[in-house]
Motif scaffolding. Structure first.
Motif, short mmCIF file in Angstrom:
data_model
loop_
_atom_site.label_atom_id
_atom_site.label_comp_id
_atom_site.label_asym_id
_atom_site.label_seq_id
_atom_site.Cartn_x
_atom_site.Cartn_y
_atom_site.Cartn_z
N SER A 98 0.84 -1.20 0.00
CA SER A 98 0.00 0.00 0.00
C SER A 98 0.88 1.25 0.00
CB SER A 98 -0.88 0.01 1.26
OG SER A 98 -1.63 1.20 1.28
N THR A 99 0.45 2.25 -0.76
CA THR A 99 1.19 3.53 -0.77
C THR A 99 0.28 4.70 -0.42
OG1 THR A 99 0.73 3.71 -3.15
CG2 THR A 99 2.86 2.76 -2.52
N THR A 100 -0.91 4.40 0.09
CA THR A 100 -1.90 5.47 0.25
C THR A 100 -1.60 6.43 1.39
OG1 THR A 100 -3.26 4.00 1.59
CG2 THR A 100 -3.80 4.14 -0.76
N ALA A 101 -0.74 6.01 2.34
CA ALA A 101 -0.46 6.89 3.48
C ALA A 101 0.50 8.01 3.09
CB ALA A 101 0.12 6.09 4.64
N ASP A 102 1.20 7.83 1.98
CA ASP A 102 2.24 8.81 1.61
C ASP A 102 1.91 9.62 0.38
OD1 ASP A 102 3.92 7.89 3.68
OD2 ASP A 102 4.38 6.13 2.46
N ALA A 103 0.81 9.29 -0.30
CA ALA A 103 0.51 9.97 -1.57
C ALA A 103 -0.59 11.01 -1.35
CB ALA A 103 0.08 8.95 -2.61
N THR A 104 -0.31 12.22 -1.77
CA THR A 104 -1.31 13.30 -1.65
C THR A 104 -2.50 13.00 -2.57
OG1 THR A 104 0.51 14.80 -1.28
CG2 THR A 104 -1.59 15.81 -1.87
N LEU A 105 -3.69 13.30 -2.10
CA LEU A 105 -4.89 13.07 -2.92
C LEU A 105 -4.96 14.11 -4.04
CD1 LEU A 105 -7.39 12.32 -0.03
CD2 LEU A 105 -6.84 10.76 -1.92
N PRO A 106 -5.53 13.74 -5.18
CA PRO A 106 -5.68 14.71 -6.27
C PRO A 106 -6.48 15.93 -5.80
CG PRO A 106 -6.42 12.51 -6.96
CD PRO A 106 -6.11 12.43 -5.50
N GLY A 107 -6.03 17.10 -6.16
CA GLY A 107 -6.76 18.33 -5.85
C GLY A 107 -6.67 18.75 -4.40
N ALA A 108 -5.83 18.08 -3.59
CA ALA A 108 -5.84 18.33 -2.15
C ALA A 108 -5.61 19.80 -1.80
CB ALA A 108 -4.80 17.46 -1.46
N ASP A 109 -4.82 20.50 -2.63
CA ASP A 109 -4.51 21.89 -2.28
C ASP A 109 -5.45 22.88 -2.97
OD1 ASP A 109 -3.72 21.49 -4.84
OD2 ASP A 109 -1.72 22.38 -4.64
N ASP A 110 -6.50 22.39 -3.62
CA ASP A 110 -7.33 23.27 -4.44
C ASP A 110 -8.82 22.98 -4.18
OD1 ASP A 110 -8.73 24.61 -6.35
OD2 ASP A 110 -7.52 23.91 -8.05
N PRO A 111 -9.45 23.80 -3.30
CA PRO A 111 -10.84 23.51 -2.95
C PRO A 111 -11.78 23.49 -4.16
CG PRO A 111 -10.04 25.55 -1.88
CD PRO A 111 -8.89 24.94 -2.59
N ASP A 112 -11.49 24.33 -5.17
CA ASP A 112 -12.39 24.34 -6.34
C ASP A 112 -12.32 23.02 -7.10
OD1 ASP A 112 -13.20 26.86 -5.75
OD2 ASP A 112 -11.73 27.84 -7.06
N ARG A 113 -11.09 22.48 -7.18
CA ARG A 113 -10.95 21.20 -7.89
C ARG A 113 -11.63 20.08 -7.09
NH1 ARG A 113 -5.49 18.45 -9.09
NH2 ARG A 113 -6.29 16.82 -10.46
N LEU A 114 -11.49 20.14 -5.78
CA LEU A 114 -12.15 19.12 -4.94
C LEU A 114 -13.66 19.20 -5.11
CD1 LEU A 114 -9.99 19.48 -1.70
CD2 LEU A 114 -10.08 17.48 -3.20
N ASP A 115 -14.17 20.42 -5.15
CA ASP A 115 -15.62 20.57 -5.30
C ASP A 115 -16.08 20.13 -6.69
OD1 ASP A 115 -15.64 21.38 -2.70
OD2 ASP A 115 -15.81 23.52 -3.14
N ALA A 116 -15.21 20.31 -7.68
CA ALA A 116 -15.55 19.82 -9.03
C ALA A 116 -15.58 18.28 -9.02
CB ALA A 116 -14.53 20.33 -10.05
N PHE A 117 -14.67 17.66 -8.28
CA PHE A 117 -14.73 16.18 -8.15
C PHE A 117 -16.05 15.77 -7.49
CE2 PHE A 117 -9.81 16.02 -7.66
CZ PHE A 117 -9.65 15.91 -9.04
N ALA A 118 -16.43 16.51 -6.45
CA ALA A 118 -17.69 16.18 -5.75
C ALA A 118 -18.86 16.25 -6.73
CB ALA A 118 -17.90 17.11 -4.56
N ASP A 119 -18.83 17.23 -7.63
CA ASP A 119 -19.89 17.31 -8.65
C ASP A 119 -19.82 16.11 -9.60
OD1 ASP A 119 -21.21 19.56 -7.91
OD2 ASP A 119 -19.91 20.91 -9.05
N ARG A 120 -18.58 15.79 -10.03
CA ARG A 120 -18.43 14.71 -11.02
C ARG A 120 -19.04 13.40 -10.50
NH1 ARG A 120 -12.55 12.56 -12.72
NH2 ARG A 120 -12.21 14.76 -13.16
N TYR A 121 -18.87 13.16 -9.20
CA TYR A 121 -19.33 11.87 -8.65
C TYR A 121 -20.64 12.02 -7.88
CZ TYR A 121 -14.50 10.83 -9.78
OH TYR A 121 -13.31 10.70 -10.44
N ASP A 122 -21.30 13.16 -8.05
CA ASP A 122 -22.54 13.42 -7.34
C ASP A 122 -22.37 13.14 -5.84
OD1 ASP A 122 -25.13 14.11 -6.90
OD2 ASP A 122 -26.00 12.23 -7.57
#
Ligand SMILES: Cc1cc2nc3c(=O)[nH]c(=O)nc-3n(C[C@H](O)[C@H](O)[C@H](O)COP(=O)(O)OP(=O)(O)OC[C@H]3O[C@@H](n4cnc5c(N)ncnc54)[C@H](O)[C@@H]3O)c2cc1C
Length: 408
Positions: free
Chosen positions: A370-394
Protein backbone atom coordinates in the motif's frame (compact mmCIF):
# COMPACT_ATOMS: atom_id res chain seq x y z
CA UNK A 1 -20.39 -2.55 -23.03
CA UNK A 2 -18.55 -1.80 -19.75
CA UNK A 3 -15.48 -4.03 -19.36
CA UNK A 4 -15.17 -6.38 -16.37
CA UNK A 5 -12.64 -5.25 -13.76
CA UNK A 6 -10.28 -7.55 -11.88
CA UNK A 7 -11.74 -6.28 -8.60
CA UNK A 8 -15.24 -4.93 -8.08
CA UNK A 9 -15.66 -2.70 -5.00
CA UNK A 10 -19.29 -2.34 -3.93
CA UNK A 11 -20.04 0.85 -1.98
CA UNK A 12 -18.65 4.29 -2.74
CA UNK A 13 -18.44 5.72 0.75
CA UNK A 14 -15.06 6.68 2.19
CA UNK A 15 -14.16 3.05 2.83
CA UNK A 16 -14.98 1.71 -0.64
CA UNK A 17 -13.43 4.70 -2.40
CA UNK A 18 -10.36 4.21 -0.20
CA UNK A 19 -10.16 0.49 -1.02
CA UNK A 20 -10.47 1.21 -4.74
CA UNK A 21 -7.78 3.90 -4.54
CA UNK A 22 -5.43 1.59 -2.66
CA UNK A 23 -5.90 -1.25 -5.17
CA UNK A 24 -5.60 1.04 -8.19
CA UNK A 25 -2.31 2.41 -6.85
CA UNK A 26 -1.02 -1.18 -6.64
CA UNK A 27 -1.70 -1.53 -10.37
CA UNK A 28 -4.84 -3.64 -9.93
CA UNK A 29 -7.71 -3.02 -12.36
CA UNK A 30 -10.62 -1.94 -10.16
CA UNK A 31 -14.20 -0.67 -10.58
CA UNK A 32 -16.05 1.17 -7.81
CA UNK A 33 -19.87 1.17 -7.84
CA UNK A 34 -22.42 2.88 -5.62
CA UNK A 35 -26.17 2.63 -5.79
CA UNK A 36 -26.43 6.41 -5.33
CA UNK A 37 -24.04 9.34 -5.55
CA UNK A 38 -20.69 8.70 -3.85
CA UNK A 39 -20.84 9.23 -0.09
CA UNK A 40 -24.64 9.12 -0.12
CA UNK A 41 -24.65 6.39 2.54
CA UNK A 42 -23.16 7.20 5.94
CA UNK A 43 -19.95 8.99 4.93
CA UNK A 44 -21.78 12.05 3.63
CA UNK A 45 -24.17 12.04 6.59
CA UNK A 46 -21.62 11.84 9.41
CA UNK A 47 -20.80 14.54 11.92
CA UNK A 48 -17.51 15.32 10.19
CA UNK A 49 -15.16 15.17 13.17
CA UNK A 50 -11.58 14.20 12.35
CA UNK A 51 -11.08 12.38 15.63
CA UNK A 52 -7.88 12.84 17.60
CA UNK A 53 -8.81 9.59 19.35
CA UNK A 54 -9.35 11.31 22.69
CA UNK A 55 -13.03 10.31 22.68
CA UNK A 56 -12.02 6.64 22.82
CA UNK A 57 -8.72 6.89 24.72
CA UNK A 58 -9.80 5.23 27.97
CA UNK A 59 -12.44 2.86 26.55
CA UNK A 60 -10.66 1.65 23.39
CA UNK A 61 -6.95 2.51 23.38
CA UNK A 62 -6.30 0.55 20.17
CA UNK A 63 -9.03 2.48 18.32
CA UNK A 64 -7.73 5.73 19.81
CA UNK A 65 -4.21 4.99 18.58
CA UNK A 66 -5.58 4.27 15.10
CA UNK A 67 -7.40 7.61 15.18
CA UNK A 68 -4.38 9.70 16.12
CA UNK A 69 -2.18 7.96 13.55
CA UNK A 70 -4.76 8.40 10.78
CA UNK A 71 -5.50 11.96 11.93
CA UNK A 72 -1.84 12.75 11.12
CA UNK A 73 -1.95 10.87 7.80
CA UNK A 74 -5.15 12.54 6.61
CA UNK A 75 -3.83 16.00 7.45
CA UNK A 76 -0.77 15.16 5.30
CA UNK A 77 -2.54 13.69 2.27
CA UNK A 78 -5.94 15.39 2.19
CA UNK A 79 -5.19 19.15 2.31
CA UNK A 80 -8.43 21.10 1.85
CA UNK A 81 -10.58 18.08 2.71
CA UNK A 82 -9.84 18.93 6.35
CA UNK A 83 -9.66 21.99 8.57
CA UNK A 84 -7.30 22.13 11.49
CA UNK A 85 -9.54 23.55 14.18
CA UNK A 86 -8.17 21.70 17.19
CA UNK A 87 -10.60 20.42 19.79
CA UNK A 88 -11.39 20.87 23.46
CA UNK A 89 -12.71 18.32 25.95
CA UNK A 90 -14.74 20.57 28.21
CA UNK A 91 -15.39 19.86 31.89
CA UNK A 92 -18.47 21.61 33.28
CA UNK A 93 -19.37 21.91 36.97
CA UNK A 94 -21.60 18.81 36.75
CA UNK A 95 -18.87 16.62 35.26
CA UNK A 96 -16.65 14.23 37.18
CA UNK A 97 -13.11 15.63 37.44
CA UNK A 98 -11.76 12.08 37.85
CA UNK A 99 -13.09 11.24 34.37
CA UNK A 100 -11.18 14.21 32.94
CA UNK A 101 -7.97 13.13 34.66
CA UNK A 102 -8.39 9.51 33.54
CA UNK A 103 -9.00 10.57 29.93
CA UNK A 104 -5.96 12.80 29.97
CA UNK A 105 -3.76 9.99 31.29
CA UNK A 106 -5.17 7.59 28.69
CA UNK A 107 -4.49 10.12 25.91
CA UNK A 108 -0.89 10.47 26.99
CA UNK A 109 -0.56 6.65 27.05
CA UNK A 110 -1.60 6.31 23.41
CA UNK A 111 0.34 9.34 22.16
CA UNK A 112 -2.46 11.91 21.86
CA UNK A 113 -0.96 15.26 22.90
CA UNK A 114 -3.03 17.23 25.42
CA UNK A 115 -2.79 20.64 27.04
CA UNK A 116 -4.96 21.55 30.04
CA UNK A 117 -6.55 25.00 29.95
CA UNK A 118 -8.07 26.68 32.99
CA UNK A 119 -11.52 28.29 32.74
CA UNK A 120 -10.09 31.72 31.81
CA UNK A 121 -8.00 30.24 29.00
CA UNK A 122 -11.01 28.30 27.69
CA UNK A 123 -13.04 31.53 27.66
CA UNK A 124 -10.29 33.22 25.69
CA UNK A 125 -10.59 30.57 22.95
CA UNK A 126 -14.38 30.28 23.12
CA UNK A 127 -15.82 33.53 24.49
CA UNK A 128 -19.41 32.21 24.67
CA UNK A 129 -18.53 28.96 26.47
CA UNK A 130 -20.86 28.02 29.36
CA UNK A 131 -20.32 30.07 32.52
CA UNK A 132 -19.84 26.93 34.63
CA UNK A 133 -16.84 25.68 32.64
CA UNK A 134 -14.21 24.32 35.03
CA UNK A 135 -11.35 23.52 32.61
CA UNK A 136 -10.70 21.89 29.25
CA UNK A 137 -8.14 19.68 27.56
CA UNK A 138 -6.91 20.73 24.11
CA UNK A 139 -6.44 17.85 21.63
CA UNK A 140 -5.69 17.69 17.87
CA UNK A 141 -9.29 17.17 16.67
CA UNK A 142 -10.22 18.64 13.30
CA UNK A 143 -13.08 18.94 10.83
CA UNK A 144 -13.28 16.71 7.76
CA UNK A 145 -15.40 17.44 4.68
CA UNK A 146 -16.60 14.00 3.57
CA UNK A 147 -17.85 15.13 0.15
CA UNK A 148 -14.39 16.29 -0.81
CA UNK A 149 -12.60 13.36 0.84
CA UNK A 150 -14.69 10.69 -0.89
CA UNK A 151 -14.55 12.46 -4.25
CA UNK A 152 -10.77 12.95 -4.06
CA UNK A 153 -10.32 9.23 -3.37
CA UNK A 154 -12.51 8.44 -6.38
CA UNK A 155 -10.50 10.83 -8.55
CA UNK A 156 -7.36 8.95 -7.47
CA UNK A 157 -8.98 5.69 -8.62
CA UNK A 158 -9.53 7.10 -12.09
CA UNK A 159 -6.08 8.71 -12.18
CA UNK A 160 -4.64 5.23 -11.60
CA UNK A 161 -6.62 3.49 -14.34
CA UNK A 162 -9.71 2.37 -12.41
CA UNK A 163 -13.34 3.26 -13.09
CA UNK A 164 -15.93 4.89 -10.82
CA UNK A 165 -19.68 4.44 -11.26
CA UNK A 166 -22.17 6.37 -9.14
CA UNK A 167 -25.84 5.40 -9.52
CA UNK A 168 -24.90 1.82 -10.32
CA UNK A 169 -26.33 -0.58 -7.72
CA UNK A 170 -25.14 -4.13 -7.32
CA UNK A 171 -28.33 -6.14 -7.90
CA UNK A 172 -27.17 -9.76 -7.75
CA UNK A 173 -24.14 -11.98 -7.25
CA UNK A 174 -23.91 -15.38 -8.95
CA UNK A 175 -21.98 -17.87 -6.85
CA UNK A 176 -20.90 -21.28 -8.11
CA UNK A 177 -18.50 -23.80 -6.62
CA UNK A 178 -17.57 -21.46 -3.79
CA UNK A 179 -16.72 -18.46 -5.99
CA UNK A 180 -18.49 -15.32 -7.17
CA UNK A 181 -18.72 -15.81 -10.93
CA UNK A 182 -20.71 -12.74 -11.87
CA UNK A 183 -22.03 -9.47 -10.47
CA UNK A 184 -25.09 -7.85 -11.99
CA UNK A 185 -24.88 -4.06 -11.86
CA UNK A 186 -27.91 -1.94 -12.67
CA UNK A 187 -28.42 1.80 -13.14
CA UNK A 188 -25.88 3.65 -15.26
CA UNK A 189 -23.69 0.55 -15.70
CA UNK A 190 -26.43 -1.95 -16.59
CA UNK A 191 -24.01 -4.83 -17.20
CA UNK A 192 -22.76 -8.08 -15.72
CA UNK A 193 -19.16 -8.09 -14.51
CA UNK A 194 -17.06 -11.21 -14.04
CA UNK A 195 -14.50 -9.94 -11.54
CA UNK A 196 -11.74 -12.08 -10.04
CA UNK A 197 -12.56 -10.62 -6.61
CA UNK A 198 -15.43 -8.66 -5.00
CA UNK A 199 -15.08 -6.30 -2.03
CA UNK A 200 -18.23 -5.53 -0.07
CA UNK A 201 -17.77 -2.01 1.35
CA UNK A 202 -21.48 -1.29 1.62
CA UNK A 203 -21.36 0.02 5.20
CA UNK A 204 -24.67 -0.35 7.02
CA UNK A 205 -25.95 -2.27 3.95
CA UNK A 206 -23.07 -4.79 4.02
CA UNK A 207 -25.37 -7.52 5.35
CA UNK A 208 -27.62 -7.20 2.27
CA UNK A 209 -24.69 -7.35 -0.15
CA UNK A 210 -23.14 -10.37 1.62
CA UNK A 211 -26.53 -12.09 1.58
CA UNK A 212 -26.49 -11.90 -2.24
CA UNK A 213 -23.59 -14.39 -2.02
CA UNK A 214 -25.28 -16.46 0.68
CA UNK A 215 -22.94 -15.14 3.38
CA UNK A 216 -23.99 -13.79 6.81
CA UNK A 217 -22.54 -10.44 7.90
CA UNK A 218 -24.37 -9.36 11.06
CA UNK A 219 -24.74 -5.60 11.10
CA UNK A 220 -26.27 -3.74 14.07
CA UNK A 221 -26.89 -0.30 12.58
CA UNK A 222 -27.60 2.68 14.84
CA UNK A 223 -28.91 6.02 13.67
CA UNK A 224 -27.72 9.41 14.87
CA UNK A 225 -29.11 12.92 14.40
CA UNK A 226 -27.18 16.08 13.58
CA UNK A 227 -28.53 19.62 13.86
CA UNK A 228 -26.78 22.55 12.16
CA UNK A 229 -27.49 25.99 13.61
CA UNK A 230 -26.36 29.51 12.72
CA UNK A 231 -23.62 30.55 15.06
CA UNK A 232 -20.76 32.53 13.56
CA UNK A 233 -17.19 31.40 13.82
CA UNK A 234 -16.47 28.88 16.57
CA UNK A 235 -12.77 28.05 16.90
CA UNK A 236 -12.25 24.49 18.16
CA UNK A 237 -14.47 21.41 18.20
CA UNK A 238 -16.15 21.16 21.62
CA UNK A 239 -16.50 17.71 23.18
CA UNK A 240 -18.18 17.27 26.56
CA UNK A 241 -15.74 15.51 28.86
CA UNK A 242 -17.96 12.76 30.25
CA UNK A 243 -18.91 9.19 29.33
CA UNK A 244 -20.15 9.31 25.68
CA UNK A 245 -23.80 10.42 25.65
CA UNK A 246 -26.30 12.10 23.36
CA UNK A 247 -25.40 15.61 22.21
CA UNK A 248 -21.83 15.88 23.42
CA UNK A 249 -20.04 17.28 20.34
CA UNK A 250 -20.26 20.75 18.77
CA UNK A 251 -18.46 21.02 15.45
CA UNK A 252 -17.45 24.36 13.88
CA UNK A 253 -18.54 24.54 10.25
CA UNK A 254 -18.12 27.87 8.42
CA UNK A 255 -20.82 30.14 9.88
CA UNK A 256 -22.70 27.22 11.44
CA UNK A 257 -22.05 24.79 14.24
CA UNK A 258 -23.19 21.17 13.95
CA UNK A 259 -24.66 19.67 17.12
CA UNK A 260 -24.74 15.92 17.61
CA UNK A 261 -25.51 13.23 18.02
CA UNK A 262 -27.74 10.35 19.21
CA UNK A 263 -27.50 6.56 19.02
CA UNK A 264 -30.68 4.56 18.39
CA UNK A 265 -30.77 1.00 16.97
CA UNK A 266 -32.50 0.64 13.60
CA UNK A 267 -33.63 -2.50 11.80
CA UNK A 268 -33.41 -1.07 8.31
CA UNK A 269 -30.80 1.57 7.38
CA UNK A 270 -33.14 2.96 4.70
CA UNK A 271 -36.44 3.07 6.60
CA UNK A 272 -36.20 4.43 10.11
CA UNK A 273 -37.84 6.99 12.33
CA UNK A 274 -36.32 10.47 12.53
CA UNK A 275 -37.56 11.50 15.98
CA UNK A 276 -38.13 15.05 17.19
CA UNK A 277 -36.73 14.20 20.61
CA UNK A 278 -33.34 13.50 18.99
CA UNK A 279 -33.26 16.95 17.44
CA UNK A 280 -34.26 18.52 20.76
CA UNK A 281 -31.74 16.43 22.73
CA UNK A 282 -28.85 17.50 20.49
CA UNK A 283 -29.71 21.17 20.97
CA UNK A 284 -30.37 20.92 24.68
CA UNK A 285 -27.24 18.91 25.54
CA UNK A 286 -24.92 20.96 23.35
CA UNK A 287 -26.35 24.16 24.83
CA UNK A 288 -24.93 23.06 28.17
CA UNK A 289 -21.48 23.72 26.64
CA UNK A 290 -22.42 26.57 24.30
CA UNK A 291 -25.59 28.26 25.62
CA UNK A 292 -26.12 30.43 22.49
CA UNK A 293 -27.12 27.39 20.41
CA UNK A 294 -30.35 26.99 22.41
CA UNK A 295 -31.92 29.97 20.60
CA UNK A 296 -29.99 29.87 17.32
CA UNK A 297 -31.79 29.33 14.03
CA UNK A 298 -31.72 25.71 12.92
CA UNK A 299 -30.48 25.60 9.32
CA UNK A 300 -30.39 21.85 8.64
CA UNK A 301 -31.12 18.55 10.39
CA UNK A 302 -30.09 15.16 9.08
CA UNK A 303 -29.57 11.60 10.23
CA UNK A 304 -26.91 8.99 9.46
CA UNK A 305 -26.68 5.28 10.24
CA UNK A 306 -23.55 3.80 11.82
CA UNK A 307 -22.28 0.66 10.07
CA UNK A 308 -21.68 -1.24 13.31
CA UNK A 309 -20.68 -4.87 13.07
CA UNK A 310 -21.86 -7.01 15.96
CA UNK A 311 -22.14 -10.73 15.30
CA UNK A 312 -23.05 -11.45 18.94
CA UNK A 313 -24.72 -8.25 20.00
CA UNK A 314 -27.76 -7.96 22.22
CA UNK A 315 -30.24 -5.16 21.48
CA UNK A 316 -28.73 -2.23 23.41
CA UNK A 317 -28.50 1.40 22.28
CA UNK A 318 -25.41 0.15 20.42
CA UNK A 319 -23.23 2.91 21.85
CA UNK A 320 -21.04 0.23 23.40
CA UNK A 321 -20.39 -1.67 20.15
CA UNK A 322 -16.82 -1.38 18.94
CA UNK A 323 -16.03 1.46 16.53
CA UNK A 324 -13.12 -0.71 15.42
CA UNK A 325 -13.16 -2.18 11.92
CA UNK A 326 -13.21 -5.71 10.56
CA UNK A 327 -11.90 -6.94 7.20
CA UNK A 328 -13.72 -10.26 6.77
CA UNK A 329 -12.32 -12.86 4.37
CA UNK A 330 -15.34 -14.88 3.21
CA UNK A 331 -13.10 -17.72 2.05
CA UNK A 332 -13.74 -18.70 5.68
CA UNK A 333 -17.48 -18.82 4.87
CA UNK A 334 -17.11 -20.80 1.66
CA UNK A 335 -16.89 -17.95 -0.90
CA UNK A 336 -13.25 -17.76 -1.94
CA UNK A 337 -13.20 -14.42 -3.78
CA UNK A 338 -15.34 -12.18 -1.56
CA UNK A 339 -14.37 -9.94 1.36
CA UNK A 340 -16.35 -7.46 3.46
CA UNK A 341 -15.05 -4.44 5.34
CA UNK A 342 -17.33 -3.20 8.12
CA UNK A 343 -17.37 -1.00 11.21
CA UNK A 344 -14.78 1.71 11.72
CA UNK A 345 -14.98 5.47 11.39
CA UNK A 346 -14.55 8.08 8.72
CA UNK A 347 -11.29 9.06 10.46
CA UNK A 348 -9.87 5.55 10.00
CA UNK A 349 -11.20 4.94 6.46
CA UNK A 350 -7.72 4.83 4.88
CA UNK A 351 -6.44 2.27 7.33
CA UNK A 352 -9.55 0.12 6.80
CA UNK A 353 -8.96 0.38 3.08
CA UNK A 354 -5.31 -0.60 3.39
CA UNK A 355 -6.10 -3.70 5.47
CA UNK A 356 -8.77 -4.76 2.98
CA UNK A 357 -6.56 -4.11 -0.04
CA UNK A 358 -3.79 -6.18 1.62
CA UNK A 359 -6.24 -9.06 1.91
CA UNK A 360 -7.29 -8.73 -1.75
CA UNK A 361 -3.69 -8.38 -2.98
CA UNK A 362 -2.81 -11.58 -1.09
CA UNK A 363 -5.62 -13.45 -2.82
CA UNK A 364 -4.55 -12.14 -6.21
CA UNK A 365 -0.86 -12.84 -5.61
CA UNK A 366 0.06 -9.16 -6.00
CA UNK A 367 3.16 -8.13 -4.03
CA UNK A 368 2.84 -4.34 -4.33
CA UNK A 369 2.46 -2.74 -0.89
CA UNK A 370 0.00 0.00 0.00
CA UNK A 371 1.19 3.53 -0.77
CA UNK A 372 -1.90 5.47 0.25
CA UNK A 373 -0.46 6.89 3.48
CA UNK A 374 2.24 8.81 1.61
CA UNK A 375 0.51 9.97 -1.57
CA UNK A 376 -1.31 13.30 -1.65
CA UNK A 377 -4.89 13.07 -2.92
CA UNK A 378 -5.68 14.71 -6.27
CA UNK A 379 -6.76 18.33 -5.85
CA UNK A 380 -5.84 18.33 -2.15
CA UNK A 381 -4.51 21.89 -2.28
CA UNK A 382 -7.33 23.27 -4.44
CA UNK A 383 -10.84 23.51 -2.95
CA UNK A 384 -12.39 24.34 -6.34
CA UNK A 385 -10.95 21.20 -7.89
CA UNK A 386 -12.15 19.12 -4.94
CA UNK A 387 -15.62 20.57 -5.30
CA UNK A 388 -15.55 19.82 -9.03
CA UNK A 389 -14.73 16.18 -8.15
CA UNK A 390 -17.69 16.18 -5.75
CA UNK A 391 -19.89 17.31 -8.65
CA UNK A 392 -18.43 14.71 -11.02
CA UNK A 393 -19.33 11.87 -8.65
CA UNK A 394 -22.54 13.42 -7.34
CA UNK A 395 -20.92 13.43 -3.91
CA UNK A 396 -22.47 16.52 -2.31
CA UNK A 397 -24.19 15.33 0.84
CA UNK A 398 -25.69 16.74 4.06
CA UNK A 399 -22.54 16.73 6.26
CA UNK A 400 -21.00 19.63 4.38
CA UNK A 401 -23.90 20.95 2.29
CA UNK A 402 -23.31 24.45 3.72
CA UNK A 403 -19.91 24.61 1.97
CA UNK A 404 -21.72 24.44 -1.33
CA UNK A 405 -24.68 26.56 -0.30
CA UNK A 406 -22.26 29.32 0.68
CA UNK A 407 -20.52 29.13 -2.69
CA UNK A 408 -23.75 29.65 -4.63
C1 LIG B 1 -24.50 9.99 13.16
C2 LIG B 1 -23.10 9.63 12.78
C3 LIG B 1 -22.03 10.47 13.05
C4 LIG B 1 -20.75 10.09 12.72
N1 LIG B 1 -19.73 10.96 12.95
C5 LIG B 1 -18.48 10.62 12.66
C6 LIG B 1 -17.43 11.54 12.88
O1 LIG B 1 -17.66 12.67 13.28
N2 LIG B 1 -16.17 11.15 12.61
C7 LIG B 1 -15.88 9.90 12.13
O2 LIG B 1 -14.71 9.60 11.95
N3 LIG B 1 -16.85 9.00 11.90
C8 LIG B 1 -18.14 9.34 12.13
N4 LIG B 1 -19.15 8.47 11.90
C9 LIG B 1 -18.85 7.15 11.36
C10 LIG B 1 -18.56 7.23 9.86
O3 LIG B 1 -19.42 8.16 9.24
C11 LIG B 1 -18.74 5.89 9.19
O4 LIG B 1 -18.08 4.89 9.91
C12 LIG B 1 -18.17 5.90 7.77
O5 LIG B 1 -18.55 7.04 7.07
C13 LIG B 1 -18.63 4.66 7.02
O6 LIG B 1 -18.14 4.71 5.72
P1 LIG B 1 -18.37 3.50 4.76
O7 LIG B 1 -17.75 3.85 3.46
O8 LIG B 1 -17.92 2.24 5.41
O9 LIG B 1 -19.95 3.39 4.62
P2 LIG B 1 -20.91 4.32 3.72
O10 LIG B 1 -20.43 5.69 3.64
O11 LIG B 1 -22.29 4.09 4.18
O12 LIG B 1 -20.74 3.68 2.27
C14 LIG B 1 -21.41 2.49 1.88
C15 LIG B 1 -22.00 2.74 0.51
O13 LIG B 1 -22.52 1.52 -0.01
C16 LIG B 1 -23.57 1.87 -0.89
N5 LIG B 1 -24.37 0.70 -1.19
C17 LIG B 1 -25.21 0.03 -0.37
N6 LIG B 1 -25.78 -1.01 -1.01
C18 LIG B 1 -25.28 -0.99 -2.28
C19 LIG B 1 -25.48 -1.80 -3.43
N7 LIG B 1 -26.32 -2.84 -3.43
N8 LIG B 1 -24.81 -1.49 -4.57
C20 LIG B 1 -23.97 -0.43 -4.62
N9 LIG B 1 -23.74 0.36 -3.53
C21 LIG B 1 -24.38 0.08 -2.40
C22 LIG B 1 -24.30 2.98 -0.16
O14 LIG B 1 -25.05 3.78 -1.06
C23 LIG B 1 -23.16 3.73 0.51
O15 LIG B 1 -22.79 4.90 -0.22
C24 LIG B 1 -20.48 8.84 12.14
C25 LIG B 1 -21.55 8.00 11.83
C26 LIG B 1 -22.84 8.41 12.12
C27 LIG B 1 -24.00 7.55 11.74
Amino acid sequence: MTRSPTVLVVGGGATGAGVARDLARRGIDVALVDRGGLGSGTSGRSHGLLHSGARYAESDPVGAEECIEENHVIREIAGECVRDTGGLFVELAADDPAYFDAKRAACEDVGIPTTVLDAAAVRERVPDIAPDVERAMAVPDGVVYPSRLVAANAAAVEANGGTVHPHAPLEALTVEDGRVLAATIGGRVDATFEPAFVVNAAGAWAGDVAAMAGVDVEMAPARGAMVAVDHGALGPVLNRCREPEDGDIVLPHADEVVLGTTSVPVDDPDEYERADWERARCVEECAAMLPAVADAEVTRTWWGVRPLYAPDEADTDRRGISRGFFALDHADDGVANLASVVGGKLTTYRRMAEATADLVADHLGVDEPSTTADATLPGADDPDRLDAFADRYDARNPSDANLYDAAR
